[in-house]
Design an enzyme around this catalytic site. Structure first.
Site, short mmCIF file in Angstrom:
data_model
loop_
_atom_site.label_atom_id
_atom_site.label_comp_id
_atom_site.label_asym_id
_atom_site.label_seq_id
_atom_site.Cartn_x
_atom_site.Cartn_y
_atom_site.Cartn_z
CD GLU A 29 0.97 9.21 4.69
OE1 GLU A 29 1.15 8.52 5.71
OE2 GLU A 29 1.63 9.89 4.41
CG ASP A 62 1.17 16.11 15.67
OD1 ASP A 62 1.56 15.36 16.76
OD2 ASP A 62 1.69 16.42 14.77
CG PHE A 90 8.10 13.52 9.29
CD1 PHE A 90 7.57 14.71 8.89
CD2 PHE A 90 7.36 12.58 9.57
CE1 PHE A 90 6.24 14.75 9.09
CE2 PHE A 90 6.02 12.73 9.57
CZ PHE A 90 5.43 13.75 9.45
CG HIS A 103 1.34 2.45 4.55
ND1 HIS A 103 -0.08 2.20 3.64
CD2 HIS A 103 1.13 3.42 4.97
CE1 HIS A 103 -0.61 3.13 3.45
NE2 HIS A 103 0.09 4.13 4.23
CB SER A 132 -0.98 -0.16 1.28
OG SER A 132 -0.09 -0.32 2.43
#
Ligand code: FAD
Length: 281
Positions: free
Chosen positions: A17, A109, A214, A262, A15
């Protein structure tokens, strides 16, 4: 089959994103990736949601368009912090009316300046409960193999994650680079009596600066040596290095029993095409 819980029960999934693009170039990249679906062959895709609802309509429209045009389950991410119950129910009912079967339930967040986001919810588990009230969705939640950065301790985070997974159908992880971090989390959850499938999230190391930022934000370990080699390489070698590292990690994960992979593909087709061609899922 369009429910992700059913897809995971049937076998390993591949999969991707996506995020809703906002620029002309971004739209072109995404269109090219959607056009490469026959080579990438994802079982499902997910679409991010700007915290507080900043991409509310963009996320919704992209999810519905992918489902309609490509006949692939597209799962919206949905965050609850800062939203009222009414807003979330309206969006969920709209998804149900458009045949969307899956939702990734997230807290989101809180504002970086520490101000009160308002809204009726604080934790993702509360959103999972709301989703169950609204419709018959297959519900995923986020998992952080190295622990969530706001958690008081790793043990507390595992306990809250276990409680959240008991309410949900499956998890998807934040990206990480050491397979042992993933397997430790799976073992910890198993010791807490939870064995829901948790799909590992893997990011190809292409934009080294972005991935480092990140990882820092998430308190995740970052492979400096790989980033350095990618930074020093020319364009073609960069892709090969990023793909090789991702394939090695994916193979370790799949060998160890991960229920799928993913990919955080940044809306690009090149890396997913090569990674999925190299691993057997
Ligand atoms: P929660 O599960 O609610 O956990 C948040 C923190 O609270 C953790 O530290 C947890 O240990 C703690 N906690 C949980 N329950 C309790 C409790 N009852 N009491 C005390 N503490 C508790 N963000 C976006 O804005 N948009 C996206 O599209 C998006 N997609 C994501 C996709 C994935 C796969 C992942 C892994 C993350 C994604 N995020 C996204 C980021 C996510 O919203 C943030 O990391 C957020 O800070 C935490 O979300 P969560 O759903 O894990 O929250």
């Amino acid at each position: 089959m369009t429910r992700i819980d059913a897809l995971l029960a049937a076998g390993r999934t591949r999969s991707l994103e996506f995020f809703p693009p906002r620029t002309e170039v971004g739209h072109r990249n995404l269109a090219a990736t959607l056009g490469a679906f026959d080579q990438i062959d994802p079982a499902f895709v997910s679409v991010t949601y700007g915290a507080g609802g900043s991409t509310r309509d963009l996320t919704r429209d992209l999810v519905i368009e992918i489902g309609r045009t490509h006949h692939i389950p597209a799962m919206p991410h949905l965050t609850c912090v800062g939203h009222s119950k009414g807003e979330l129910v309206a969006l969920l009912e709209d998804y149900a009316a458009h045949g969307v079967d899956n939702v990734l339930a997230l807290a989101g967040d809180p504002p970086a300046d520490g101000s009160d986001p308002g809204g009726d919810f604080r934790y993702a588990a509360e959103l999972v409960e709301l989703i169950r009230e609204v419709g018959d969705f297959s519900v995923g939640v986020a998992a952080f193999p190295e622990g969530h950065p706001r958690s008081t301790s790793l043990a507390d985070d595992r306990r809250f994650l276990a409680e959240k997974l008991r309410l949900a159908d499956f998890g998807i992880t934040q990206f990480f680079f050491r397979s042992e971090d993933y397997f430790r989390m799976v073992d910890d959850l198993s010791a807490l009596g939870v064995d829901r499938p948790i799909v590992p999230g893997v990011i190809p190391m292409l934009d080294t600066g972005g991935v480092r930022r990140f990882a820092d934000l998430n308190g995740a370990w970052f492979p400096d040596d790989l980033a350095l080699r990618v930074d020093r390489a020319n364009e073609a070698d960069r892709l090969a290095l990023a793909v090789d590292a991702a394939v090695t990690l994916c193979e370790e994960l799949v060998r160890g029993g991960a229920p799928g992979v993913h990919l955080y593909c940044m809306n690009r087709a090149e890396a997913p095409r090569e990674i999925f061609a190299s691993i057997s899922l």
